[in-house]
Design a protein around this motif. Structure first.
Motif, PDB file in Angstrom:
ATOM      1  N   UNK A   1      -6.538   1.060  -6.700  1.00  0.00           N
ATOM      2  CA  UNK A   1      -6.687   2.657  -6.237  1.00  0.00           C
ATOM      3  C   UNK A   1      -5.476   3.466  -6.059  1.00  0.00           C
ATOM      4  N   UNK A   2      -4.669   3.040  -5.294  1.00  0.00           N
ATOM      5  CA  UNK A   2      -3.260   3.496  -4.833  1.00  0.00           C
ATOM      6  C   UNK A   2      -2.617   3.789  -6.111  1.00  0.00           C
ATOM      7  N   UNK A   3      -2.383   2.649  -6.780  1.00  0.00           N
ATOM      8  CA  UNK A   3      -1.577   2.968  -8.100  1.00  0.00           C
ATOM      9  C   UNK A   3      -2.028   3.892  -9.058  1.00  0.00           C
ATOM     10  N   UNK A   4      -3.407   3.789  -9.118  1.00  0.00           N
ATOM     11  CA  UNK A   4      -4.144   4.891  -9.855  1.00  0.00           C
ATOM     12  C   UNK A   4      -3.890   6.337  -9.432  1.00  0.00           C
ATOM     13  N   UNK A   5      -4.050   6.491  -8.076  1.00  0.00           N
ATOM     14  CA  UNK A   5      -3.788   7.875  -7.452  1.00  0.00           C
ATOM     15  C   UNK A   5      -2.466   8.154  -7.638  1.00  0.00           C
TER      16      UNK A   5
ATOM     17  N   UNK B   1      -9.831  -9.384  -1.749  1.00  0.00           N
ATOM     18  CA  UNK B   1     -10.635  -8.252  -3.043  1.00  0.00           C
ATOM     19  C   UNK B   1     -10.357  -6.770  -2.688  1.00  0.00           C
ATOM     20  N   UNK B   2     -10.830  -6.487  -1.170  1.00  0.00           N
ATOM     21  CA  UNK B   2     -10.612  -5.132  -0.645  1.00  0.00           C
ATOM     22  C   UNK B   2      -9.103  -4.766  -0.779  1.00  0.00           C
ATOM     23  N   UNK B   3      -8.028  -5.469  -0.645  1.00  0.00           N
ATOM     24  CA  UNK B   3      -6.679  -5.129  -0.700  1.00  0.00           C
ATOM     25  C   UNK B   3      -6.350  -4.906  -2.028  1.00  0.00           C
ATOM     26  N   UNK B   4      -6.778  -5.758  -2.915  1.00  0.00           N
ATOM     27  CA  UNK B   4      -6.483  -5.714  -4.307  1.00  0.00           C
ATOM     28  C   UNK B   4      -7.073  -4.448  -4.853  1.00  0.00           C
ATOM     29  N   UNK B   5      -8.428  -4.064  -4.407  1.00  0.00           N
ATOM     30  CA  UNK B   5      -9.015  -2.904  -4.941  1.00  0.00           C
ATOM     31  C   UNK B   5      -8.030  -1.489  -4.316  1.00  0.00           C
ATOM     32  N   UNK B   6      -8.019  -1.770  -3.076  1.00  0.00           N
ATOM     33  CA  UNK B   6      -7.072  -0.457  -2.532  1.00  0.00           C
ATOM     34  C   UNK B   6      -5.771  -0.461  -3.270  1.00  0.00           C
TER      35      UNK B   6
END
Length: 183
Positions: A18-22, A10-15
């Motif tokens: 967030x990376x794609x969003x950034x 879940x943490x990797x998925x969220x990261x």
């Protein structure tokens, strides 16, 4: 341990999200037109366009007043330059003949027809065609034509033809138009 793997996934998925969003936000900010300089350039271009359009429509700002003045001027022109009785036309022409010293057998009047064969019409105005032959010394005939063109009534010369010239005297066939106000 199963819980830790689930949390890490879940943490990797969220990261990743967030990376794609950034990356998307950085791309959005770097696009032309979205930077401060791009927005200023767009604003300047729009201001120039607004100034140009304002300049184009400036003459139309008081169009109502201009139209009202034009209507008054047209009414004055009609009253001063266009007679309301046909006798005014014939009296004026006879006066011009006498003042310039030419002779004429008379004037032939007709209602003017335009090139399409229709009666030529202006609002509340009738167009009158006039034809005559003027005879006299060259200087007197020239004065008659000049007086006709500069008269207080509107006379528009449409055709002049030389009929004859003998011993200093000339004879001209003249076609011209004038107008009669309908009252």
């Amino acid at each position: 341990m199963g819980n830790l793997t689930k949390v890490r996934t879940q943490f990797i998925l969220i990261l990743t999200v967030l990376g794609v969003l950034d990356l998307a936000l950085i791309g959005y900010l770097l696009l032309p037109g979205f930077s401060k300089a791009g927005k200023m350039a767009q604003e300047q271009a729009l201001q120039q366009k607004a100034d140009a359009l304002s300049h184009e429509v400036a003459p139309l700002q008081n169009i109502g007043d201009t139209l009202a003045r034009t209507r008054i001027d047209v009414r004055k022109f009609y009253e001063q330059k266009i007679p309301s009785q046909s006798s005014e036309i014939s009296q004026r022409l006879e006066k011009l003949v006498q003042e310039t010293g030419v002779t004429t057998p008379g004037f032939h009047y007709s209602q003017e027809i335009d090139r399409s064969g229709q009666k030529a019409e202006l609002p509340d105005i009738q167009r009158i065609g006039i034809e005559t032959t003027v005879t006299g010394e060259y200087g007197k005939v020239a004065r008659f034509i000049n007086a006709l063109e500069q008269d207080r009534l509107v006379f528009v010369i449409t055709q002049i033809s030389l009929n004859s010239a003998e011993g200093g005297a000339v004879s001209l066939q003249i076609h011209f138009e004038t107008f009669l106000r309908q009252t």
